[in-house]
Design a protein around this motif. Structure first.
Motif, PDB file in Angstrom:
ATOM      1  N   ASP A 181      81.939   2.163 115.133  1.00 17.81           N
ATOM      2  CA  ASP A 181      82.239   0.763 114.794  1.00 17.81           C
ATOM      3  C   ASP A 181      81.293   0.284 113.694  1.00 17.81           C
ATOM      4  O   ASP A 181      80.445  -0.577 113.889  1.00 17.81           O
ATOM      5  CB  ASP A 181      82.134  -0.123 116.030  1.00 17.81           C
ATOM      6  CG  ASP A 181      82.908  -1.434 115.875  1.00 17.81           C
ATOM      7  OD1 ASP A 181      83.519  -1.624 114.799  1.00 17.81           O
ATOM      8  OD2 ASP A 181      82.905  -2.255 116.793  1.00 17.81           O
ATOM      9  N   LEU A 182      81.495   0.834 112.501  1.00 21.08           N
ATOM     10  CA  LEU A 182      80.480   0.783 111.451  1.00 21.08           C
ATOM     11  C   LEU A 182      80.691  -0.281 110.385  1.00 21.08           C
ATOM     12  O   LEU A 182      79.943  -0.313 109.408  1.00 21.08           O
ATOM     13  CB  LEU A 182      80.419   2.152 110.749  1.00 21.08           C
ATOM     14  CG  LEU A 182      80.211   3.375 111.639  1.00 21.08           C
ATOM     15  CD1 LEU A 182      80.188   4.630 110.783  1.00 21.08           C
ATOM     16  CD2 LEU A 182      78.939   3.260 112.457  1.00 21.08           C
ATOM     17  N   ASN A 183      81.687  -1.146 110.519  1.00 22.91           N
ATOM     18  CA  ASN A 183      82.009  -1.993 109.373  1.00 22.91           C
ATOM     19  C   ASN A 183      80.935  -3.044 109.061  1.00 22.91           C
ATOM     20  O   ASN A 183      80.835  -3.501 107.927  1.00 22.91           O
ATOM     21  CB  ASN A 183      83.396  -2.622 109.530  1.00 22.91           C
ATOM     22  CG  ASN A 183      83.458  -3.692 110.591  1.00 22.91           C
ATOM     23  OD1 ASN A 183      83.205  -4.860 110.331  1.00 22.91           O
ATOM     24  ND2 ASN A 183      83.805  -3.302 111.818  1.00 22.91           N
ATOM     25  N   ARG A 184      80.119  -3.420 110.073  1.00 20.46           N
ATOM     26  CA  ARG A 184      79.079  -4.442 109.825  1.00 20.46           C
ATOM     27  C   ARG A 184      77.716  -3.758 109.683  1.00 20.46           C
ATOM     28  O   ARG A 184      77.080  -3.399 110.652  1.00 20.46           O
ATOM     29  CB  ARG A 184      79.058  -5.472 110.948  1.00 20.46           C
ATOM     30  CG  ARG A 184      80.327  -6.285 111.024  1.00 20.46           C
ATOM     31  CD  ARG A 184      80.167  -7.620 111.721  1.00 20.46           C
ATOM     32  NE  ARG A 184      79.218  -7.607 112.809  1.00 20.46           N
ATOM     33  CZ  ARG A 184      78.154  -8.423 112.881  1.00 20.46           C
ATOM     34  NH1 ARG A 184      77.920  -9.301 111.933  1.00 20.46           N
ATOM     35  NH2 ARG A 184      77.355  -8.386 113.926  1.00 20.46           N
ATOM     36  N   MET A 185      77.319  -3.577 108.440  1.00 17.57           N
ATOM     37  CA  MET A 185      76.094  -2.842 108.162  1.00 17.57           C
ATOM     38  C   MET A 185      75.539  -3.303 106.820  1.00 17.57           C
ATOM     39  O   MET A 185      76.293  -3.655 105.915  1.00 17.57           O
ATOM     40  CB  MET A 185      76.437  -1.343 108.108  1.00 17.57           C
ATOM     41  CG  MET A 185      75.284  -0.413 108.218  1.00 17.57           C
ATOM     42  SD  MET A 185      75.860   1.310 108.364  1.00 17.57           S
ATOM     43  CE  MET A 185      76.537   1.299 110.021  1.00 17.57           C
ATOM     44  N   SER A 186      74.218  -3.354 106.700  1.00 19.61           N
ATOM     45  CA  SER A 186      73.625  -3.657 105.403  1.00 19.61           C
ATOM     46  C   SER A 186      72.515  -2.648 105.137  1.00 19.61           C
ATOM     47  O   SER A 186      71.998  -2.003 106.056  1.00 19.61           O
ATOM     48  CB  SER A 186      73.091  -5.088 105.362  1.00 19.61           C
ATOM     49  OG  SER A 186      72.058  -5.281 106.311  1.00 19.61           O
ATOM     50  N   PHE A 187      72.140  -2.549 103.865  1.00 14.32           N
ATOM     51  CA  PHE A 187      71.193  -1.528 103.431  1.00 14.32           C
ATOM     52  C   PHE A 187      70.063  -2.214 102.671  1.00 14.32           C
ATOM     53  O   PHE A 187      70.254  -2.728 101.573  1.00 14.32           O
ATOM     54  CB  PHE A 187      71.918  -0.490 102.571  1.00 14.32           C
ATOM     55  CG  PHE A 187      73.100   0.118 103.276  1.00 14.32           C
ATOM     56  CD1 PHE A 187      72.941   1.195 104.121  1.00 14.32           C
ATOM     57  CD2 PHE A 187      74.360  -0.444 103.129  1.00 14.32           C
ATOM     58  CE1 PHE A 187      74.026   1.739 104.795  1.00 14.32           C
ATOM     59  CE2 PHE A 187      75.456   0.088 103.799  1.00 14.32           C
ATOM     60  CZ  PHE A 187      75.278   1.175 104.641  1.00 14.32           C
TER      61      PHE A 187
END
Length: 256
Positions: A181-187
Motif C-alpha cells: 500500500d505504497l501510494n502515500r510516501m515522500s522522500f
C-alpha cells in the motif's frame, strides 16, 4: 477513452495478459481486501500469483486532478515500489499500472505486482502477542527495518499494522519485512520527530514502546529516555484522537 500505462521491462511481453485481467477483474481470483479499493490475489499459468489492486473511482475534482496534474495512486504505487526495490527495501515485485482516462478525467486505475507470500502482519504482533515465543526478537528486527527506511530518506506515511508483511526465515532464525500500500510516501531527510511520529499509526501497545525506544536509540544514537517519552506522548495522542472519532461516528449512527 484511452489508457495510460507503464509496465516493467520484465513484463512488457505480457501486456495482453494484463489487459485481459483488467477486463475480467471482478471475476478473477480471490478478494484479499475490499473497502474503498479492491485487492485481489489472481493466479495465472504464465505469470504466477499476482496481487492486483483496483482503486476506487475518485470524486469529480480528483478525477480531473489525477488525470491532468497529479500522479494517480496506481502510478505512485508502482514507482514508489521501484524506488524501494532499488534501495533494497522489500516490497512485492512491481509489474505495472494502468489508468483509464475519459474526457480528461480518470475513471479506473489498477496496480499490478507479484503476490508476496508471508506468515503474518504486524497486526498479529498486537492482537495475538502471546502466540509468538520470539515476539521481542521480531519487534527488535522490525525497528532495525524501519530505521533502514528512515536512513534511506523515505517517509512511508501508511506505516500501519496491515501494511507490514512479515515472513519467518526459520533456517536463519530471522524475520524479513515487506511494505505494501505504497501510494502515500515522500522522500526527504527526516528529523527525529518525523521518524518517531512515523511509528504511531502502528497502534503501539504500552509493552512495545520501551523496546522500540531502546532499539531506535541504539541505531540513532539518541537519548533513549527522550525517545520513549516522545513515543508514549505521541501514541497516547493518537489513541485519544481515534476514540474521539469513534464517539462522533457513534453519535452520527455510523458503523464504528
Amino acid at each position: 477513452m484511452k489508457w495510460n500505462s507503464y509496465i516493467s521491462k520484465k513484463y512488457r511481453n505480457n501486456t495482453d495478459i494484463l489487459n485481459e485481467i483488467i477486463e475480467n477483474f471482478d471475476s478473477l481470483g480471490e478478494i484479499i481486501f475490499q473497502e474503498r479499493n479492491t485487492l485481489r490475489k489472481i493466479p495465472h499459468p504464465v505469470l504466477g500469483n499476482l496481487a492486483v489492486k483496483s482503486f476506487k473511482k475518485p470524486h469529480l475534482l480528483n478525477q480531473l486532478v489525477y488525470a491532468n496534474f497529479r500522479k494517480s495512486k496506481a502510478h505512485r504505487s508502482y514507482f514508489h515500489a521501484e524506488i524501494l526495490t532499488s534501495k533494497g527495501i522489500n516490497t512485492p515485485e512491481p509489474i505495472g499500472f494502468f489508468e483509464e482516462i475519459h474526457n480528461f478525467k480518470i475513471k479506473r486505475s489498477f496496480y499490478f505486482s507479484k503476490y508476496s507470500e508471508y506468515d503474518f502482519t504486524f497486526r498479529e504482533l498486537i492482537e495475538k502477542r502471546n502466540s509468538f515465543d520470539d515476539w521481542e526478537l521480531i519487534l527488535k528486527e522490525f525497528v532495525s527495518f524501519v530505521f533502514s527506511i528512515h536512513e534511506n530518506h523515505i517517509l512511508f506515511k501508511d506505516l500501519s499494522p496491515g501494511n507490514v508483511l512479515i515472513k519467518n526465515d526459520q533456517e536463519k532464525n530471522a524475520y524479513s519485512f515487506s511494505l505494501i500500500d505504497l501510494n502515500r510516501m515522500s522522500f526527504q531527510s527526516l528529523s527525529l520527530d518525523q521518524r518517531l511520529q512515523n511509528f504511531i499509526r502502528l497502534s503501539l501497545t504500552d509493552e512495545m514502546i520501551p523496546i522500540i525506544a531502546k532499539e531506535y536509540a541504539k541505531y540513532s544514537h539518541e537519548n533513549v529516555n527522550f525517545i520513549r517519552e516522545q513515543l508514549l506522548k505521541k501514541n497516547n495522542k493518537f489513541i485519544e484522537k481515534k476514540e474521539r472519532k469513534k464517539k462522533i461516528k457513534k453519535l452520527l449512527g455510523k458503523n464504528v
